[in-house]
Design a protein around this motif. Structure first.
Motif, PDB file in Angstrom:
ATOM      1  N   THR A 126       9.943   2.602   4.659  1.00 26.42           N
ATOM      2  CA  THR A 126      10.065   4.004   4.242  1.00 26.42           C
ATOM      3  C   THR A 126       9.408   4.293   2.892  1.00 26.42           C
ATOM      4  OG1 THR A 126      12.179   3.568   3.149  1.00 26.42           O
ATOM      5  CG2 THR A 126      12.261   4.276   5.464  1.00 26.42           C
ATOM      6  N   LEU A 127       8.968   3.245   2.173  1.00 24.02           N
ATOM      7  CA  LEU A 127       8.414   3.456   0.824  1.00 24.02           C
ATOM      8  C   LEU A 127       6.915   3.183   0.746  1.00 24.02           C
ATOM      9  CD1 LEU A 127      11.132   1.712  -1.409  1.00 24.02           C
ATOM     10  CD2 LEU A 127      10.918   4.142  -0.883  1.00 24.02           C
ATOM     11  N   GLY A 128       6.452   2.259   1.547  1.00 21.56           N
ATOM     12  CA  GLY A 128       5.061   1.838   1.507  1.00 21.56           C
ATOM     13  C   GLY A 128       4.898   0.752   2.548  1.00 21.56           C
ATOM     14  N   ILE A 129       3.686   0.249   2.688  1.00 25.01           N
ATOM     15  CA  ILE A 129       3.458  -0.789   3.693  1.00 25.01           C
ATOM     16  C   ILE A 129       3.192  -2.113   2.991  1.00 25.01           C
ATOM     17  CG2 ILE A 129       1.904  -1.562   5.542  1.00 25.01           C
ATOM     18  CD1 ILE A 129       1.757   1.293   6.484  1.00 25.01           C
ATOM     19  N   ILE A 130       4.012  -3.093   3.311  1.00 23.38           N
ATOM     20  CA  ILE A 130       3.863  -4.427   2.734  1.00 23.38           C
ATOM     21  C   ILE A 130       2.683  -5.101   3.436  1.00 23.38           C
ATOM     22  CG2 ILE A 130       4.956  -6.682   2.435  1.00 23.38           C
ATOM     23  CD1 ILE A 130       7.692  -5.165   2.590  1.00 23.38           C
ATOM     24  N   THR A 131       1.668  -5.526   2.655  1.00 20.25           N
ATOM     25  CA  THR A 131       0.500  -6.154   3.281  1.00 20.25           C
ATOM     26  C   THR A 131       0.400  -7.654   2.981  1.00 20.25           C
ATOM     27  OG1 THR A 131      -0.781  -5.289   1.415  1.00 20.25           O
ATOM     28  CG2 THR A 131      -0.920  -4.081   3.487  1.00 20.25           C
ATOM     29  N   ALA A 132       1.104  -8.124   1.955  1.00 20.40           N
ATOM     30  CA  ALA A 132       1.133  -9.561   1.683  1.00 20.40           C
ATOM     31  C   ALA A 132       2.414  -9.894   0.943  1.00 20.40           C
ATOM     32  CB  ALA A 132      -0.075  -9.989   0.852  1.00 20.40           C
ATOM     33  N   VAL A 133       2.816 -11.164   1.069  1.00 18.13           N
ATOM     34  CA  VAL A 133       4.085 -11.626   0.503  1.00 18.13           C
ATOM     35  C   VAL A 133       3.874 -12.993  -0.134  1.00 18.13           C
ATOM     36  CG1 VAL A 133       6.390 -12.439   1.160  1.00 18.13           C
ATOM     37  CG2 VAL A 133       5.479 -10.370   2.217  1.00 18.13           C
ATOM     38  N   SER A 134       4.452 -13.193  -1.326  1.00 19.73           N
ATOM     39  CA  SER A 134       4.542 -14.542  -1.901  1.00 19.73           C
ATOM     40  C   SER A 134       6.000 -14.961  -1.849  1.00 19.73           C
ATOM     41  CB  SER A 134       4.084 -14.571  -3.350  1.00 19.73           C
ATOM     42  OG  SER A 134       2.709 -14.405  -3.427  1.00 19.73           O
ATOM     43  N   ILE A 135       6.228 -16.152  -1.349  1.00 18.57           N
ATOM     44  CA  ILE A 135       7.613 -16.579  -1.119  1.00 18.57           C
ATOM     45  C   ILE A 135       7.780 -18.038  -1.532  1.00 18.57           C
ATOM     46  CG2 ILE A 135       7.171 -17.205   1.314  1.00 18.57           C
ATOM     47  CD1 ILE A 135       9.954 -15.931   1.945  1.00 18.57           C
ATOM     48  N   LEU A 136       8.936 -18.333  -2.098  1.00 16.99           N
ATOM     49  CA  LEU A 136       9.240 -19.696  -2.525  1.00 16.99           C
ATOM     50  C   LEU A 136       9.786 -20.475  -1.336  1.00 16.99           C
ATOM     51  CD1 LEU A 136       9.459 -21.457  -5.149  1.00 16.99           C
ATOM     52  CD2 LEU A 136      11.853 -20.779  -5.214  1.00 16.99           C
ATOM     53  N   THR A 137       9.120 -21.562  -0.982  1.00 25.90           N
ATOM     54  CA  THR A 137       9.560 -22.327   0.191  1.00 25.90           C
ATOM     55  C   THR A 137      10.193 -23.649  -0.245  1.00 25.90           C
ATOM     56  OG1 THR A 137       7.492 -23.543   0.515  1.00 25.90           O
ATOM     57  CG2 THR A 137       7.612 -21.352   1.470  1.00 25.90           C
ATOM     58  N   PRO A 138      11.336 -23.999   0.354  1.00 25.63           N
ATOM     59  CA  PRO A 138      11.975 -25.272  -0.001  1.00 25.63           C
ATOM     60  C   PRO A 138      11.354 -26.461   0.734  1.00 25.63           C
ATOM     61  CG  PRO A 138      13.413 -23.996   1.450  1.00 25.63           C
ATOM     62  CD  PRO A 138      12.133 -23.213   1.294  1.00 25.63           C
ATOM     63  N   ARG A 139      11.622 -27.660   0.206  1.00 27.45           N
ATOM     64  CA  ARG A 139      11.189 -28.865   0.892  1.00 27.45           C
ATOM     65  C   ARG A 139      11.940 -28.993   2.214  1.00 27.45           C
ATOM     66  NH1 ARG A 139       7.740 -32.500  -2.131  1.00 27.45           N
ATOM     67  NH2 ARG A 139       8.128 -33.936  -0.445  1.00 27.45           N
ATOM     68  N   ARG A 140      11.238 -29.482   3.203  1.00 24.48           N
ATOM     69  CA  ARG A 140      11.846 -29.660   4.523  1.00 24.48           C
ATOM     70  C   ARG A 140      12.840 -30.825   4.462  1.00 24.48           C
ATOM     71  NH1 ARG A 140       9.604 -26.746   8.256  1.00 24.48           N
ATOM     72  NH2 ARG A 140      10.318 -26.990  10.396  1.00 24.48           N
ATOM     73  N   PRO A 141      14.028 -30.658   5.020  1.00 21.95           N
ATOM     74  CA  PRO A 141      14.991 -31.760   4.946  1.00 21.95           C
ATOM     75  C   PRO A 141      14.575 -32.920   5.838  1.00 21.95           C
ATOM     76  CG  PRO A 141      15.846 -30.004   6.323  1.00 21.95           C
ATOM     77  CD  PRO A 141      14.562 -29.495   5.730  1.00 21.95           C
ATOM     78  N   LYS A 142      14.971 -34.116   5.430  1.00 18.74           N
ATOM     79  CA  LYS A 142      14.643 -35.294   6.242  1.00 18.74           C
ATOM     80  C   LYS A 142      15.737 -35.578   7.265  1.00 18.74           C
ATOM     81  CE  LYS A 142      12.078 -37.289   2.391  1.00 18.74           C
ATOM     82  NZ  LYS A 142      12.465 -37.784   1.080  1.00 18.74           N
ATOM     83  N   ALA A 143      16.924 -35.047   7.035  1.00 22.74           N
ATOM     84  CA  ALA A 143      18.048 -35.332   7.933  1.00 22.74           C
ATOM     85  C   ALA A 143      18.765 -34.047   8.311  1.00 22.74           C
ATOM     86  CB  ALA A 143      19.027 -36.273   7.233  1.00 22.74           C
ATOM     87  N   VAL A 144      19.118 -33.950   9.592  1.00 22.85           N
ATOM     88  CA  VAL A 144      19.859 -32.788  10.086  1.00 22.85           C
ATOM     89  C   VAL A 144      21.037 -33.291  10.922  1.00 22.85           C
ATOM     90  CG1 VAL A 144      19.749 -30.720  11.542  1.00 22.85           C
ATOM     91  CG2 VAL A 144      17.760 -31.358  10.162  1.00 22.85           C
ATOM     92  N   ASN A 145      22.222 -32.766  10.654  1.00 24.59           N
ATOM     93  CA  ASN A 145      23.388 -33.074  11.482  1.00 24.59           C
ATOM     94  C   ASN A 145      24.023 -31.785  11.974  1.00 24.59           C
ATOM     95  OD1 ASN A 145      23.613 -35.938  11.438  1.00 24.59           O
ATOM     96  ND2 ASN A 145      24.326 -35.854   9.325  1.00 24.59           N
ATOM     97  N   VAL A 192       0.865  -1.175   0.000  1.00 25.33           N
ATOM     98  CA  VAL A 192       0.000   0.000   0.000  1.00 25.33           C
ATOM     99  C   VAL A 192       0.905   1.229   0.000  1.00 25.33           C
ATOM    100  CG1 VAL A 192      -1.760   1.295   1.239  1.00 25.33           C
ATOM    101  CG2 VAL A 192      -1.831  -1.205   1.239  1.00 25.33           C
ATOM    102  N   LEU A 193       0.708   2.093  -0.970  1.00 20.99           N
ATOM    103  CA  LEU A 193       1.513   3.309  -1.055  1.00 20.99           C
ATOM    104  C   LEU A 193       0.849   4.418  -0.238  1.00 20.99           C
ATOM    105  CD1 LEU A 193       2.559   3.265  -4.822  1.00 20.99           C
ATOM    106  CD2 LEU A 193       3.656   2.224  -2.833  1.00 20.99           C
ATOM    107  N   PRO A 194       1.610   5.430   0.147  1.00 21.95           N
ATOM    108  CA  PRO A 194       1.048   6.505   0.981  1.00 21.95           C
ATOM    109  C   PRO A 194      -0.194   7.156   0.368  1.00 21.95           C
ATOM    110  CG  PRO A 194       3.424   6.661   0.989  1.00 21.95           C
ATOM    111  CD  PRO A 194       3.079   5.576   0.007  1.00 21.95           C
ATOM    112  N   ASP A 195      -0.295   7.172  -0.965  1.00 21.19           N
ATOM    113  CA  ASP A 195      -1.484   7.799  -1.556  1.00 21.19           C
ATOM    114  C   ASP A 195      -2.698   6.867  -1.544  1.00 21.19           C
ATOM    115  OD1 ASP A 195      -0.957   5.975  -3.550  1.00 21.19           O
ATOM    116  OD2 ASP A 195      -0.324   7.450  -5.031  1.00 21.19           O
ATOM    117  N   GLY A 196      -2.559   5.693  -0.935  1.00 16.38           N
ATOM    118  CA  GLY A 196      -3.692   4.798  -0.784  1.00 16.38           C
ATOM    119  C   GLY A 196      -3.842   3.769  -1.897  1.00 16.38           C
ATOM    120  N   ARG A 197      -2.945   3.797  -2.883  1.00 14.02           N
ATOM    121  CA  ARG A 197      -3.035   2.769  -3.921  1.00 14.02           C
ATOM    122  C   ARG A 197      -2.537   1.426  -3.384  1.00 14.02           C
ATOM    123  NH1 ARG A 197       0.178   5.152  -8.937  1.00 14.02           N
ATOM    124  NH2 ARG A 197       1.353   6.051  -7.203  1.00 14.02           N
TER     125      ARG A 197
END
Lengths: 549, 549
Positions: free
Chosen positions: B274-293, B242-247
């Motif tokens: 400082t530029l506008g207000i972020i109201t929604a985001v689309s983000i690329l999510t990776p597959r969850r790993p099966k193993a962690v060390n 959303v920009l300050p002018d309401g668009r």
């Protein structure tokens, strides 16, 4: 179809039979190098024989803008005073040398520039650009001139500023993998240089033998490795740009993290030479993989292709480096036009998938691939498939995918669209276009190729939701044009897609930008342009839709 | 130190001895989950006891700007007409509710806002912002308020616009992994939601229990997974602002590839409201790993740490997910202040490295780790080390790294800097600072902690070239301030580094921007600000250095 895992040292070995046919796909040790895919030094093609050359007279709204001054002898004299070497300024008295800069490699777009400038330093670029800006001389920045939308050649008499003489590597940090180089470095040259140091460029294109890193960045090139290594918005760390007023500005530093101010370099990624001239780039390069595997699979539905993709993300996960698809007509055209094509298997299916993995341990990768294929076969998702046994077989599989473009060009008129839609709708765009053309009597959906539109095919970077929709016809005709556009743009818009996934806007797609971007967005774009290039000297007539009167 | 590979099913098992001490580091099956690292719902801390609260009177150049109108009852009435629910508008008659929005979680920065707005939709944000813009009411957008540089709280009486009531997930595509959600969704909530679907958020922060995705994007949050999954510039695909002018403007689409026009969303990533207000985001999510060390290693020189990093990139390559380092003083402070810390080994070395791997096959990952450790030991690069045998041990190792901040805070005055320099120079910044403070008699380099500056330590995300330089002192003092600044910024500049790797500029670092960015760059930033927020109502007094008179 059965898949048996052999009990040998290499766990990925498989043999499979499908519909009574035995698949000799046992997996031998694949050399630990990249499959030598086709790269080419771009030679101008004979597409012109089939497609009309798009000179300015094809675009009535693109009259030469009288804001721009015409070139004079004084201008040339100034340019020669900046670039001392003879080869640095090419003028109209050397038409053979000038011509390749005026025309794109497909011979589709042609301008009438009278001069090409080839500076060697950012300081020279700055002096030239400042002069052009002050004298209102329009300028087209040009990299390897391998674009597909007419973005890198002049429309009228714009000056061509070529980066090809700026081609030094500036620095490389072997700990972080950060490379800094001039914008005119050829992608393949950089990749070969990095290969000796165990690293690689994070992007790969068919045109890598000619395209330059500055042009790659200016057009936000995607290509084959994007699925794995991400877009240039993530890998480009900083750049040096020259603004029209002659300022040389560093946009960021060669660091992985820097949260000090707006990330202005991002605006230049994909700006197609409309904001400033990129003279150097710092980019994060990944370690070169030690193991590469390639497989090709036959699938009977597009839903099945999506299932294969889901499995690839699950079971191949961190080693998946390419996921390409093409339809059956593409394969048939390749077999028809390309000599000595070897099909990995002969079972005919509506869709084919090409998968590549890159990893650091060949045995591990083989085993992951075996599990992946086993799961697919157990679930009956694929009809047939083969795994390359060596780099020759891998190159053969890639060659099928990569000669689709060439095969289509040989069919006569070839309408090319590069679009992106959410993956689930990817192929329905092709089907909707087939329906549309059938409904107006131009296309026979039964595949007899008897309509004036002979083929409507889809292939591309499935992993990125990037479809190359192509049509072939008996020739170019207005009624075909009108049956395709704006219908195609409307269905892309309906699916929430983009009218240009990776080729960019250039001259060709600029008029259709509103199908992907709102009026408010385009207005903001124009504001950006005004900030960086207030006199509008950079790459005019392109990128922006014409202003409505 | 010897490393023996056992011949069991799990190839990664190791036992090692170092300096006569046996390391019980044999590798059992680690549960296939993430190590439960410390995440926290941010509670305001007691830092205020040690550090001065930075209210506006600390900044004489930050007088309240008379361009901005003071809040009236009419304004409040309008806000209430837009947001119907009682909880949506918090006013000064509810001071207990208002206070947490006026103060950051460290209790270092405090403003005097009289109203907090908590809209539920982008349309509400638009109506509110348009009104504020027309009436010249200054606004601070606020996410989880977990920042470290005073960027998310008011300086004077700016209106707080909190996104916390906008917290719906809008869509998720299980094929591509693309998530679209409201800006106010809490990072950990999103990550848990994705976990049920086999995916994960591509970023991870200590503050994940409180921070919001909109704030993460607005501050370009980095965190622990950046090394593997890249920055938000690569993973954020589109956003609604959303920009300050309401668009209300869609910046891009939820697609992996879209080359139609300037990538304007990138400007908002790291723009700190400082530029506008972020109201929604689309983000690329990776597959969850099966193993962690997780492994921790002791190294005797910083050159050795770099060697370990090179090996990690070579041998762990595609599974490497974190590479953190800290110096010996950090470990000692953790042992001193944090109860029940269990050291994985007791050999004392000047540097420690914490390595995490994420992969899709536990056996493969164990084997890669074993080879990696074997190579390090053969080459004598590490002095000692341990591999977590289960998720409890893994969490214990992470806990050492993650309680460094808390331990430092308990020492008294704690000067915190978050900077980034090319990896080879990373630790020399710490050493140069130690030299400097020793030379003016404030610090004893021999580690006796007798100077007024007690400790000068370095730790951080080595894989990203991101150093957290911290100093502890007997208390805050002007001569210490002056011994550190601008000296530190000068050495960062000398090494080509950034004065803020991930925390951003906010109120705290804005005055020092010129140490990382040129005048030309800052001028371009001001031009961007003028395009999006011509009246300057958004997040004033921050981000930009004060204009010289």
């Amino acid at each position: 179809m059965r898949l048996l895992r052999l009990r040998g040292r290499i766990p990925g070995c498989l043999s499979a039979s499908s519909q009574g046919r035995t698949l000799p796909a046992s997996l031998a040790a694949c050399p630990r190098i990249f499959a030598p895919r086709r790269s080419f030094t771009v030679a101008r093609t004979s597409c012109a024989a089939h497609s009309p050359v798009l000179t300015a007279d094809r675009y009535p709204h693109l009259k030469r803008d009288t804001r721009y001054k015409a070139l004079t002898d004084e201008d040339i004299a100034f340019f020669k005073s900046v670039i001392k070497s003879d080869a640095g300024v090419i003028t109209a008295d050397r038409p053979d040398e000038l011509e390749p800069f005026n025309e794109d490699w497909m011979r589709r777009f042609r301008g009438q520039s009278k001069v090409v400038l080839r500076p060697k330093t950012a300081a020279e670029v700055a002096a030239l650009l400042k002069y052009c800006n002050e004298h209102r001389l329009a300028v087209v920045p040009q990299g390897g001139n391998t674009g597909l939308v007419g973005g890198s050649v002049p429309v009228h008499d714009e000056i061509v500023l070529s980066l090809q003489n700026m081609n030094e590597i500036r620095s490389f940090d072997e700990v972080s993998g950060i490379l800094t180089c001039d914008a005119g470095c050829v992608l393949e040259v950089l990749d070969n240089w990095l290969a000796e140091r165990g690293y690689m460029m994070p992007l790969d294109l068919g045109a890598k033998g000619s395209c330059q890193i500055g042009g790659n960045v200016a057009t936000n090139a995607g290509g084959l490795r994007l699925l794995r290594y991400g877009s240039l918005h993530g890998t480009v760390l900083s750049m040096e740009v020259v603004l029209p007023d002659g300022r040389i500005v560093e946009l960021g530093q060669p660091l992985r993290k820097d949260n000090t101010g707006y990330d202005l370099k991002q605006l230049f990624i994909g700006s197609e030479g409309t904001l400033g001239i990129i003279t150097a780039v710092s980019i994060l390069t990944p370690r070169r993989p030690k193991a590469v595997n390639v497989a090709m699979l036959g699938v009977s539905t597009f839903e099945g292709v999506q299932e294969v993709f889901k499995h690839a993300k699950g079971e191949l996960n961190e080693i998946l480096s390419a996921f390409e698809f093409f339809d059956h007509t593409c394969l048939n055209l390749v077999k028809h036009h390309i000599p000595n094509v070897r099909e990995p298997f002969t079972t005919q299916t509506p869709f084919y998938v090409l998968i590549e993995t890159n990893g650091s341990n060949k045995d591990h990768d083989d085993e992951k691939l075996a599990v992946f294929l086993e799961n697919l076969m157990t679930e009956g998702v694929v009809e047939d498939g083969a795994l390359a046994q060596d780099s020759t077989q891998a190159a053969g599989m890639w060659s099928i995918r990569e000669t689709i473009t060439e095969s289509l060009a040989k069919e006569g008129g070839n309408y090319k669209y590069d679009l992106s839609v959410p993956v689930p709708h990817l192929y329905s765009v092709v089907e909707e276009m087939q329906e549309r053309l059938a409904s107006v009597g131009l296309f026979d959906k039964n595949g007899s190729a008897t309509g004036r539109v002979k083929h409507v095919v889809g292939f591309g970077h499935m992993g990125d939701g990037n479809l190359h929709l192509n049509l072939t016809s008996t020739g170019w005709a207005k009624d075909i044009d009108e049956a395709i556009e704006p219908f195609l743009y409307e269905i892309i818009q309906k699916h929430g897609g983009s009218i240009s996934a990776e080729h960019g806007l250039g001259l060709m797609k600029a008029p259709y930008l509103q199908y992907s971007k709102s009026e408010a967005f385009i207005e903001l774009m124009r504001s950006m342009k005004s900030v960086f290039d207030p006199n509008g000297i950079l790459n005019p007539y392109k990128y922006f839709p014409p202003l409505s009167k």
